[in-house]
Write a protein that holds these residues in place. Structure first.
Motif, short mmCIF file in Angstrom:
data_model
loop_
_atom_site.label_atom_id
_atom_site.label_comp_id
_atom_site.label_asym_id
_atom_site.label_seq_id
_atom_site.Cartn_x
_atom_site.Cartn_y
_atom_site.Cartn_z
N GLU A 247 0.84 -1.21 0.00
CA GLU A 247 0.00 0.00 0.00
C GLU A 247 0.87 1.25 0.00
O GLU A 247 0.58 2.22 -0.69
CB GLU A 247 -0.93 0.00 1.23
N TYR A 248 1.95 1.19 0.78
CA TYR A 248 2.84 2.36 0.86
C TYR A 248 3.48 2.64 -0.50
O TYR A 248 3.51 3.78 -0.96
CB TYR A 248 3.93 2.12 1.92
N ILE A 249 3.95 1.60 -1.16
CA ILE A 249 4.60 1.78 -2.46
C ILE A 249 3.59 2.28 -3.49
O ILE A 249 3.87 3.17 -4.30
CB ILE A 249 5.29 0.46 -2.92
N LYS A 250 2.39 1.71 -3.43
CA LYS A 250 1.33 2.12 -4.36
C LYS A 250 1.01 3.62 -4.19
O LYS A 250 0.85 4.34 -5.17
CB LYS A 250 0.07 1.28 -4.09
N GLN A 251 0.98 4.04 -2.92
CA GLN A 251 0.62 5.43 -2.63
C GLN A 251 1.74 6.40 -2.91
O GLN A 251 1.51 7.52 -3.38
CB GLN A 251 0.27 5.55 -1.14
N GLY A 253 4.94 5.66 -4.50
CA GLY A 253 5.84 5.44 -5.63
C GLY A 253 7.28 5.20 -5.21
O GLY A 253 8.20 5.24 -6.04
N THR A 254 7.51 4.99 -3.94
CA THR A 254 8.86 4.67 -3.44
C THR A 254 8.71 3.92 -2.12
O THR A 254 7.70 4.08 -1.43
CB THR A 254 9.71 5.94 -3.17
#
Ligand code: PYR
Length: 289
Positions: A247-251, A253-254
């Motif tokens: 979820e963090y990466i999706k939100q 982008g890193t």
């Protein structure tokens, strides 16, 4: 791994007054169990089936469980209690299951007395087979697999009450069961009553979000239990962490903001003994990989 896993588990049971056993579903989770100091692990049917994206309704097959047992033992060397659900059939099939699991390095197998399709022990609507059908399965397993402990799980408490669970357990012991697992007891008093009437080493299932209240290892020891399993804790924790990460990466982008919540490269390499492989290779080729 020098001693056989069955022998290792027997020694652990003799030397410990209570054994905490965490559930694993792949080799790396078993390596983490070992790193954390656990001496035995539990290959959970629920966790393994869920890791394959399916519910715990006997949808996995003998060869899938056997392959995972082999991989986990090869990586970790930990003695393992392997959940084989209802044994993949009747007595004849259970004999094949027991032999196969012994070859797959299981120290013990756990067979339960549910009808197919089995359910998670902590759900409602379970059905149990007649005592004699389970007795035949245990006899069949004992007859063909001498280097394997048999954990007989009874789901009867939820279906027919505690007395039937105790009667069944004593029939299963007579048939050769080494360890008894009373599934889904709901109070400390039930655990105590069961232990007072069943005289082999007992296994308690301290699963999350189930019918059993949270009871500590010490309390289980005092109630007369020898093994406590935490079958799905690792899968739940891993799934939660993966979800948060993705979820963090999706939100964002890193992944840069959550590196402190990840195992580092060095920690991963230590876990899988990267340098030992390199050193071994050097002894053969005399150079760095
Ligand atoms: C499981 O984890 O599947 C059990 O049978 C406890």
């Amino acid at each position: 791994h020098t001693t056989n896993p069955h022998q290792k588990l027997k020694e652990l049971l003799q030397s410990k007054d209570i054994l905490a056993v965490v559930g694993v579903f792949n080799p790396i989770s078993a390596l983490i169990a070992r790193q954390a100091g656990f001496e035995c692990c539990y290959l959970s049917g629920a966790a393994l089936t869920a890791s394959l994206g399916m519910p715990d309704l006997s949808l996995i097959e003998l060869n899938e469980v056997a392959a995972m047992s082999t991989y986990i033992y090869r990586a970790s060397g930990l003695p393992m209690i392997v959940d084989v659900d209802v044994g993949f059939g009747e007595a004849l099939n259970v004999a094949k299951t027991a032999k196969t699991m012994q070859e797959a390095k299981a120290a013990a197998i756990q067979i339960e007395d549910q009808e197919l399709p089995k359910k998670c022990g902590h759900l409602s609507g379970k059905r149990v087979v007649e005592t004699q059908r389970m007795v035949q399965k245990i006899k069949a397993a004992k007859k063909v697999a001498k280097d394997l402990l048999i954990v007989a799980r009874t789901d009867a408490k939820a279906v027919n009450g505690l007395k039937d669970a105790i009667d069944r357990a004593n029939n299963y012991i007579e048939a050769g069961a080494d360890i008894i697992f009373p599934e889904a007891l709901e109070t400390k008093e039930e655990f105590r009553e069961f232990a007072l009437n069943v005289k082999v080493p007992l296994l308690a299932n301290m699963t999350e979000f189930g019918k059993t209240p949270y009871i500590s290892l010490e309390e289980f020891r005092d109630l007369g239990y020898k093994i406590v399993i935490f079958p799905v804790s690792a899968l739940r924790a891993a799934n939660y962490a993966i979800k948060k990460t993705f979820e963090y990466i999706k939100q964002n982008g890193t992944q840069k903001g959550i590196l402190n919540q990840m195992q580092t490269r060095q920690e991963l390499y230590e876990l899988i003994k990267y340098s030992e492989y390199e050193d071994f290779d050097k002894t053969i080729f005399g150079k760095q990989l």
